[in-house]
Design an enzyme around this catalytic site. Sequence first.
Site, short mmCIF file in Angstrom:
data_model
loop_
_atom_site.label_atom_id
_atom_site.label_comp_id
_atom_site.label_asym_id
_atom_site.label_seq_id
_atom_site.Cartn_x
_atom_site.Cartn_y
_atom_site.Cartn_z
N PRO A 127 0.84 -1.20 0.00
CA PRO A 127 0.00 0.00 0.00
C PRO A 127 0.87 1.25 0.00
O PRO A 127 1.96 1.25 0.58
CB PRO A 127 -0.79 -0.11 1.31
CG PRO A 127 -0.69 -1.54 1.71
CD PRO A 127 0.61 -2.04 1.19
N LYS A 128 0.40 2.31 -0.65
CA LYS A 128 1.11 3.58 -0.64
C LYS A 128 0.51 4.46 0.46
O LYS A 128 -0.61 4.95 0.33
CB LYS A 128 1.01 4.28 -2.00
CG LYS A 128 1.87 5.54 -2.09
CD LYS A 128 1.79 6.16 -3.48
CE LYS A 128 2.74 7.34 -3.60
NZ LYS A 128 2.51 8.37 -2.55
N TRP A 129 1.25 4.64 1.54
CA TRP A 129 0.77 5.39 2.69
C TRP A 129 0.81 6.89 2.43
O TRP A 129 1.76 7.38 1.82
CB TRP A 129 1.59 5.03 3.92
CG TRP A 129 1.44 3.59 4.31
CD1 TRP A 129 2.15 2.53 3.81
CD2 TRP A 129 0.49 3.05 5.23
NE1 TRP A 129 1.69 1.37 4.38
CE2 TRP A 129 0.68 1.65 5.25
CE3 TRP A 129 -0.49 3.62 6.04
CZ2 TRP A 129 -0.08 0.81 6.05
CZ3 TRP A 129 -1.26 2.78 6.84
CH2 TRP A 129 -1.03 1.40 6.84
#
Length: 357
Positions: free
Chosen positions: A29-31
């Site tokens: 996931p891209k935080w």
Amino acid sequence: MLPIESPVKPMLARPASKIPESAELLFEPKWDGFRCLVFRDGDELSLQSRSGKPLNRYFPEVLERLRADLPERVVLDGELVVVVNGRLDFDALTERVHPAQSRIDLLAEQHPARYVAFDLLALGDESFVDEPTSARRERLEGLAAEHVHITPATTDPATAREWFTLFEGAGLDGVIGKPLAAGYSPGKRVMFKYKHSRTADCVLAGLRWHVDGEPGELVGSVLLGLYDDAGVLHHVGTVGSFPVARRRELAGELAELITDGEHPWLGDSTREGQRLPGGVNRWRSAEQPWVPLRPERVLEVGYEHTEGGHPARFRLNAQFVRWRPDREPKSCGYTQLEEPANYDLDAVFRGEVKPAS
């Protein structure tokens, strides 16, 4: 002394259009937070920003937790995030960069930041910079602790696509792809980022002149507006990426719209709670000048996501797509903005895929 010393330029990502059918990538996931490298050498612990600046002062609660949970000597790459009402909140995160220590301490108590680790650069006397992503990930998973979250990861493209859709409802920003066989390359765009992209029709309501020209010569950016349900026009962002020749053309094209009369963002026309351009905030101590335009034209813009609650604004500068002469300005409202389905953020921290109830 650690085998890797601060400052270190973090490994970066370049945009990619869609998640591929590939067995050679590790997807994460891209935080939506502050990039942060952690360096711990015994009692010494430092948080380093993407630009190499120290972050210790702004996140005292993170330092306390990392000291309690991390090995004595370690270097991590990850993200600082703040959770508000079950979603990542970038606005709340940026508020932590404040000159008053009392303000920082208050915010740290109200909405404590968390650190999400997604890479291991060193442990003890060992450096893993030259090790492949697959090996670094395996070692990283051994560091999971109560307050040190390890980002979920998968090599399955189908799972990555599911995350891309579901996790947005928790405030995440897309998906990252890391080549499994690649080492950690500081400052290089080795990874891939797959981000959400949408379009909206907005009202053209103002402009700013470019700093490299005289007023009336080059357009620096145009100001965008959207109407709420009460018919109030809010400033939602800007478009500023134009070639020099186009900036000059726009200066001529938009000159006839410049007004010094009544405007929804000026004087008695403004309303309580209305988002307005150019105001004083914690990043600037003086109002930013702008030129009002009669709100008569509509343009379609591309954007990734919004922030700021209700009324919202575009998180980053929007991108010009086309003019929309077929649209009436009053028809450009917030209802066209997509709202992702709610998602259980704690499930993301745990590495699970579970829609919120």
